[in-house]
Design an enzyme around this catalytic site. Structure first.
Site, mmCIF file in Angstrom:
data_model
loop_
_atom_site.group_PDB
_atom_site.id
_atom_site.type_symbol
_atom_site.label_atom_id
_atom_site.label_comp_id
_atom_site.label_asym_id
_atom_site.label_seq_id
_atom_site.Cartn_x
_atom_site.Cartn_y
_atom_site.Cartn_z
ATOM 1 N N ASP A 79 0.852 -1.204 0.000
ATOM 2 C CA ASP A 79 0.000 0.000 0.000
ATOM 3 C C ASP A 79 0.889 1.255 0.000
ATOM 4 O O ASP A 79 0.849 2.070 0.924
ATOM 5 C CB ASP A 79 -0.950 0.005 1.203
ATOM 6 C CG ASP A 79 -0.218 0.032 2.554
ATOM 7 O OD1 ASP A 79 -0.808 0.537 3.537
ATOM 8 O OD2 ASP A 79 0.949 -0.422 2.622
ATOM 9 N N ASP A 132 6.713 1.236 1.881
ATOM 10 C CA ASP A 132 6.427 0.234 0.835
ATOM 11 C C ASP A 132 7.271 0.525 -0.409
ATOM 12 O O ASP A 132 7.817 -0.383 -1.042
ATOM 13 C CB ASP A 132 4.959 0.286 0.417
ATOM 14 C CG ASP A 132 3.991 0.078 1.551
ATOM 15 O OD1 ASP A 132 3.802 1.021 2.343
ATOM 16 O OD2 ASP A 132 3.439 -1.029 1.665
ATOM 17 N N ASN A 166 -2.527 2.705 3.420
ATOM 18 C CA ASN A 166 -2.007 4.056 3.667
ATOM 19 C C ASN A 166 -2.821 5.110 2.924
ATOM 20 O O ASN A 166 -2.958 6.247 3.394
ATOM 21 C CB ASN A 166 -0.545 4.148 3.206
ATOM 22 C CG ASN A 166 0.397 3.429 4.135
ATOM 23 O OD1 ASN A 166 0.227 3.469 5.347
ATOM 24 N ND2 ASN A 166 1.367 2.730 3.577
ATOM 25 N N THR A 185 2.806 -6.047 2.774
ATOM 26 C CA THR A 185 3.302 -4.937 3.598
ATOM 27 C C THR A 185 2.220 -3.874 3.834
ATOM 28 O O THR A 185 2.527 -2.720 4.151
ATOM 29 C CB THR A 185 4.522 -4.271 2.934
ATOM 30 O OG1 THR A 185 4.123 -3.743 1.652
ATOM 31 C CG2 THR A 185 5.668 -5.254 2.745
ATOM 32 N N PHE A 207 -0.883 -0.439 12.517
ATOM 33 C CA PHE A 207 -1.815 0.019 11.485
ATOM 34 C C PHE A 207 -2.304 -1.089 10.544
ATOM 35 O O PHE A 207 -3.497 -1.189 10.274
ATOM 36 C CB PHE A 207 -1.172 1.133 10.655
ATOM 37 C CG PHE A 207 -2.032 1.574 9.500
ATOM 38 C CD1 PHE A 207 -1.804 1.092 8.213
ATOM 39 C CD2 PHE A 207 -3.109 2.430 9.704
ATOM 40 C CE1 PHE A 207 -2.622 1.470 7.155
ATOM 41 C CE2 PHE A 207 -3.927 2.818 8.650
ATOM 42 C CZ PHE A 207 -3.690 2.344 7.373
ATOM 43 N N ASN A 208 -1.387 -1.898 9.973
ATOM 44 C CA ASN A 208 -1.805 -2.879 8.961
ATOM 45 C C ASN A 208 -2.833 -3.865 9.518
ATOM 46 O O ASN A 208 -3.774 -4.255 8.835
ATOM 47 C CB ASN A 208 -0.599 -3.662 8.435
ATOM 48 C CG ASN A 208 0.260 -2.834 7.493
ATOM 49 O OD1 ASN A 208 -0.206 -1.829 6.950
ATOM 50 N ND2 ASN A 208 1.511 -3.223 7.321
ATOM 51 N N HIS A 211 9.589 0.018 8.225
ATOM 52 C CA HIS A 211 8.767 -1.156 8.493
ATOM 53 C C HIS A 211 8.825 -2.197 7.355
ATOM 54 O O HIS A 211 9.261 -3.317 7.547
ATOM 55 C CB HIS A 211 7.301 -0.741 8.679
ATOM 56 C CG HIS A 211 7.089 0.322 9.701
ATOM 57 N ND1 HIS A 211 7.245 0.115 11.062
ATOM 58 C CD2 HIS A 211 6.722 1.621 9.561
ATOM 59 C CE1 HIS A 211 6.981 1.245 11.705
ATOM 60 N NE2 HIS A 211 6.663 2.167 10.835
ATOM 61 N N ASP A 212 8.372 -1.823 6.183
ATOM 62 C CA ASP A 212 8.176 -2.792 5.100
ATOM 63 C C ASP A 212 9.482 -3.354 4.525
ATOM 64 O O ASP A 212 9.559 -4.560 4.234
ATOM 65 C CB ASP A 212 7.328 -2.158 3.988
ATOM 66 C CG ASP A 212 5.969 -1.734 4.512
ATOM 67 O OD1 ASP A 212 5.367 -0.806 3.931
ATOM 68 O OD2 ASP A 212 5.504 -2.323 5.514
HETATM 69 O O1 RIB Z 1 2.480 0.280 10.804
HETATM 70 C C1 RIB Z 1 3.366 0.376 9.713
HETATM 71 C C2 RIB Z 1 2.738 -0.154 8.463
HETATM 72 O O2 RIB Z 1 1.575 0.607 8.151
HETATM 73 C C3 RIB Z 1 3.655 -0.029 7.241
HETATM 74 O O3 RIB Z 1 3.393 -1.080 6.349
HETATM 75 C C4 RIB Z 1 3.247 1.274 6.641
HETATM 76 O O4 RIB Z 1 3.490 1.342 5.230
HETATM 77 C C5 RIB Z 1 1.766 1.255 6.896
HETATM 78 O O5 RIB Z 1 1.167 0.464 5.865
HETATM 79 CA CA CA Z 2 2.788 -0.539 4.058
#
Ligand code: RIB
Ligand code: CA
Length: 310
Positions: free
Chosen positions: A11, A16, A40, A125, A164-165, A238-239
């Protein structure tokens, strides 16, 4: 060395985008295809962003397929406060010269997995809506491995409880963990130690158009993290950790775990409850979870591979 074939379900999203670039910059990886999901930003924006990033890296040969435009059940809620209205605010990226493929991402995932007899690693991701739909709609299509960015053993980020994801589509995430595939969860406990600092950004800025683009992405992305996480000495990647784990499995410490997602309404919904200590009242492990990462070596890998794209 035979490269590992992967599909990145993403996303974009600043991190990403860097995960996509790390994949195409690394001979250990064959990025077979890209699928996009609402997360996102809305899926129309995350799809255009994936096309833009691949085009900038000279990889418009890699097909992009748009997927789910909203979670299984929950209301869609994007992260414009982190990634901006476009989902990739910061650099001025040219409009892509091609469209996404017409096939739906979930149908593509099923076909590609079948075509390869499952011998492909799925790297989600973003929210797990596409992956949850794949598992529900195509019981005969299972990837050999899933390495997903999401969740946390400890504190969340979208809420104190949830990352979040997972928070964006908890039901889809629970569906994935219930499948008991070879699934590795890369959570915030690891990604908050996988930091790109200003010094790393400056090293990339001078390395050609891709390096400059990544530096401008980091300039925008760092603003949010410097204000929300002044205790972190950098911005969490993160990703890209998911891709880095495939490139060099010695970077991240991993343990078997039993992971379940809180799908109940209330302050903890979307939380991943992760038992990696083998507590007696939990089931057998259904996944692996990242515990720690060598942040320095990770950051060097990012800088080295991004600057190699010129
Ligand atoms: O919490 C971080 C994640 O949420 C990452 O994948 C970032 O791109 C968002 O999608
Ligand atoms: Ca992401």
């Amino acid at each position: 060395m035979t490269p590992t074939p992967i599909i990145l379900d993403c996303d974009p999203g600043h991190d990403d985008a860097i995960a996509l670039l790390l994949a195409v910059a690394s001979p250990e990886i064959e990025l077979v295809g890209v699928t996009t999901v609402s997360g996102n930003q809305t899926v129309d924006k995350t799809t255009v962003n994936a096309l833009k990033v691949l085009e900038l890296a000279g990889r418009s040969d890699i097909p992009v397929y748009a997927g789910a435009d909203k979670p299984f059940l929950r209301e869609r809620d994007v992260a414009a406060h982190v990634h901006g209205e476009s989902g990739l605010d910061g650099p001025d990226l040219p409009e892509p010269s091609r469209q996404a493929e017409s096939q739906h991402a979930v149908d593509y995932l099923a076909e590609e997995i079948r075509r390869r007899n499952g011998k492909i690693t799925l790297v989600p991701t973003g929210p797990l809506t596409n992956v949850g739909l794949l598992l529900s709609l195509h019981p005969d299509a299972r990837p050999v491995r899933i390495i997903l960015m999401g969740g946390s053993i400890g504190e969340g980020n979208r809420t104190p409880a949830a990352e979040f994801n997972i928070w964006a589509d908890p039901e889809a995430a629970e569906r994935v963990f219930k499948e008991h595939l070879d699934t590795t969860m890369v959570g915030l406990d690891v990604t908050h130690r996988a930091l790109i600092k200003d010094a790393h950004t400056e090293r990339m800025r001078g390395a050609g158009k891709v390096g400059r683009m990544v530096a401008e992405l980091m300039d925008f992305y760092a603003r949010f993290h410097k204000s929300r996480y002044p205790d972190l000495d950098g911005s969490p990647m993160h990703d890209p950790v998911c891709v880095a784990h495939l490139i060099d499995p010695t970077l991240m410490e991993v343990r078997d775990a039993f992971i379940e997602v809180d799908c109940s309404a209330g302050p903890s919904w979307g939380r991943t409850n992760v038992d990696w200590r083998g507590r007696e009242h939990f089931g057998a492990p259904n996944a692996k979870v990242g515990l720690d990462i060598d942040g320095e070596r990770f950051a060097e890998l990012i800088v080295e591979r991004i600057t190699s794209l010129g």
